[in-house]
Design a protein around this motif. Structure first.
Motif, PDB file in Angstrom:
ATOM      1  N   ASP A  50     -11.615  51.623  15.304  1.00  0.00           N
ATOM      2  CA  ASP A  50     -12.793  51.824  16.140  1.00  0.00           C
ATOM      3  C   ASP A  50     -13.461  53.163  15.850  1.00  0.00           C
ATOM      4  O   ASP A  50     -12.783  54.160  15.639  1.00  0.00           O
ATOM      5  CB  ASP A  50     -12.385  51.796  17.619  1.00  0.00           C
ATOM      6  N   VAL A  51     -14.790  53.166  15.885  1.00  0.00           N
ATOM      7  CA  VAL A  51     -15.533  54.411  15.730  1.00  0.00           C
ATOM      8  C   VAL A  51     -15.353  55.257  16.983  1.00  0.00           C
ATOM      9  O   VAL A  51     -15.552  54.780  18.094  1.00  0.00           O
ATOM     10  CB  VAL A  51     -17.036  54.141  15.504  1.00  0.00           C
ATOM     11  N   LEU A  52     -14.946  56.503  16.780  1.00  0.00           N
ATOM     12  CA  LEU A  52     -14.875  57.447  17.892  1.00  0.00           C
ATOM     13  C   LEU A  52     -16.186  58.199  18.021  1.00  0.00           C
ATOM     14  O   LEU A  52     -16.715  58.387  19.102  1.00  0.00           O
ATOM     15  CB  LEU A  52     -13.755  58.457  17.664  1.00  0.00           C
ATOM     16  N   GLN A  53     -16.671  58.690  16.877  1.00  0.00           N
ATOM     17  CA  GLN A  53     -17.878  59.506  16.879  1.00  0.00           C
ATOM     18  C   GLN A  53     -18.670  59.225  15.615  1.00  0.00           C
ATOM     19  O   GLN A  53     -18.117  58.797  14.602  1.00  0.00           O
ATOM     20  CB  GLN A  53     -17.520  60.994  16.905  1.00  0.00           C
ATOM     21  N   GLN A  54     -19.964  59.535  15.706  1.00  0.00           N
ATOM     22  CA  GLN A  54     -20.830  59.369  14.547  1.00  0.00           C
ATOM     23  C   GLN A  54     -21.878  60.470  14.591  1.00  0.00           C
ATOM     24  O   GLN A  54     -22.328  60.849  15.671  1.00  0.00           O
ATOM     25  CB  GLN A  54     -21.489  57.994  14.627  1.00  0.00           C
ATOM     26  N   GLY A  55     -22.217  60.993  13.427  1.00  0.00           N
ATOM     27  CA  GLY A  55     -23.244  62.024  13.370  1.00  0.00           C
ATOM     28  C   GLY A  55     -24.141  61.824  12.165  1.00  0.00           C
ATOM     29  O   GLY A  55     -23.731  61.254  11.149  1.00  0.00           O
ATOM     30  N   LEU A  56     -25.373  62.271  12.269  1.00  0.00           N
ATOM     31  CA  LEU A  56     -26.358  62.154  11.197  1.00  0.00           C
ATOM     32  C   LEU A  56     -27.033  63.505  11.002  1.00  0.00           C
ATOM     33  O   LEU A  56     -27.409  64.153  11.981  1.00  0.00           O
ATOM     34  CB  LEU A  56     -27.441  61.135  11.573  1.00  0.00           C
ATOM     35  N   TYR A  86     -22.488  47.242  19.029  1.00  0.00           N
ATOM     36  CA  TYR A  86     -21.165  46.943  18.501  1.00  0.00           C
ATOM     37  C   TYR A  86     -20.888  45.447  18.579  1.00  0.00           C
ATOM     38  O   TYR A  86     -21.144  44.810  19.600  1.00  0.00           O
ATOM     39  CB  TYR A  86     -20.095  47.702  19.290  1.00  0.00           C
ATOM     40  N   ASP A  87     -20.358  44.891  17.497  1.00  0.00           N
ATOM     41  CA  ASP A  87     -19.941  43.497  17.453  1.00  0.00           C
ATOM     42  C   ASP A  87     -18.430  43.478  17.224  1.00  0.00           C
ATOM     43  O   ASP A  87     -17.961  43.795  16.128  1.00  0.00           O
ATOM     44  CB  ASP A  87     -20.675  42.767  16.328  1.00  0.00           C
ATOM     45  N   ALA A  88     -17.679  43.104  18.256  1.00  0.00           N
ATOM     46  CA  ALA A  88     -16.219  43.164  18.181  1.00  0.00           C
ATOM     47  C   ALA A  88     -15.666  42.163  17.160  1.00  0.00           C
ATOM     48  O   ALA A  88     -14.674  42.442  16.487  1.00  0.00           O
ATOM     49  CB  ALA A  88     -15.610  42.889  19.553  1.00  0.00           C
ATOM     50  N   GLY A  89     -16.307  41.016  17.016  1.00  0.00           N
ATOM     51  CA  GLY A  89     -15.813  39.994  16.103  1.00  0.00           C
ATOM     52  C   GLY A  89     -15.755  40.464  14.671  1.00  0.00           C
ATOM     53  O   GLY A  89     -14.789  40.198  13.945  1.00  0.00           O
ATOM     54  N   SER A  90     -16.784  41.185  14.253  1.00  0.00           N
ATOM     55  CA  SER A  90     -16.845  41.656  12.863  1.00  0.00           C
ATOM     56  C   SER A  90     -16.525  43.144  12.751  1.00  0.00           C
ATOM     57  O   SER A  90     -16.536  43.693  11.655  1.00  0.00           O
ATOM     58  CB  SER A  90     -18.239  41.383  12.287  1.00  0.00           C
ATOM     59  N   ASN A  91     -16.263  43.795  13.896  1.00  0.00           N
ATOM     60  CA  ASN A  91     -16.012  45.239  13.956  1.00  0.00           C
ATOM     61  C   ASN A  91     -17.126  46.013  13.257  1.00  0.00           C
ATOM     62  O   ASN A  91     -16.894  46.864  12.416  1.00  0.00           O
ATOM     63  CB  ASN A  91     -14.644  45.617  13.381  1.00  0.00           C
TER      64      ASN A  91
END
Length: 182
Positions: free
Chosen positions: A71-77, A99-104
């Protein structure tokens, strides 16, 4: 009766010249099974200083936990110009990634300002069931859809890309992991 005439001129909707490259993925916290990955999205050619106009792009970030939940905790750009200087406000997320749990997968949209040469996208991931093995990977696909044609570029960052069993090497450069925040 000629349906091939009256087409819009090509220069109205030029295809964006861009590339996506994974530039590091390593384990950073074994106690919590956390790893960080980064990608560079670059625009134009060596002769082109950066985007000549504002662009809207979609992206899809997919985590493969090699059999575990990832799972992604954090994201930055962060956006940079051709001289390597940070462009404040150079890249803006249009909304929270979906977020799409099926395809992560995490799908989002960004607006990139004129003059931006590259964007660094950094993410931290947590494996919630099991230990990091090195087989985990993250895929980034960036899509430009201007209504007539769709251009997409994809790259994959694998935790133990060289297969030597060391998953603490090949870390992204620090500057591509901005204050990671959603």
């Amino acid at each position: 009766g000629n349906i091939e005439e009256n087409c819009p001129p090509d220069e109205v909707l030029p295809e964006l010249n861009f590339d996506v490259v994974g530039n590091g993925f390593c384990a950073t916290d074994f106690g919590n099974q956390i790893a960080e990955a980064a990608f560079t999205i670059s625009f134009g050619s060596d002769r082109q200083p950066g985007l000549t106009s504002e662009e809207s792009l979609r992206y899809v970030l997919t985590g493969d936990g090699a059999g575990g939940d990832f799972d992604v905790l954090q994201q930055g750009l962060v956006a940079y110009d051709a001289t390597g200087q940070v462009v404040e406000g150079g890249v803006t997320a249009v909304a929270e990634p979906v977020y799409d749990a099926g395809s992560n997968t995490y799908e989002g949209e960004i607006v990139v300002a004129e003059g931006v040469k590259r964007i660094e996208l950094g993410t931290s991931w947590k494996k919630t069931n099991g230990d990091l093995t090195g087989e985990e990977s993250v895929t980034l696909t960036v899509i430009q859809d201007n209504g007539l044609s769709t251009v997409s570029k994809t790259d994959i960052a694998t935790l133990d890309a060289d297969g030597d069993g060391n998953i603490e090497e090949n870390c992204p450069p620090d500057e591509v992991l901005p204050e990671l925040n959603f």
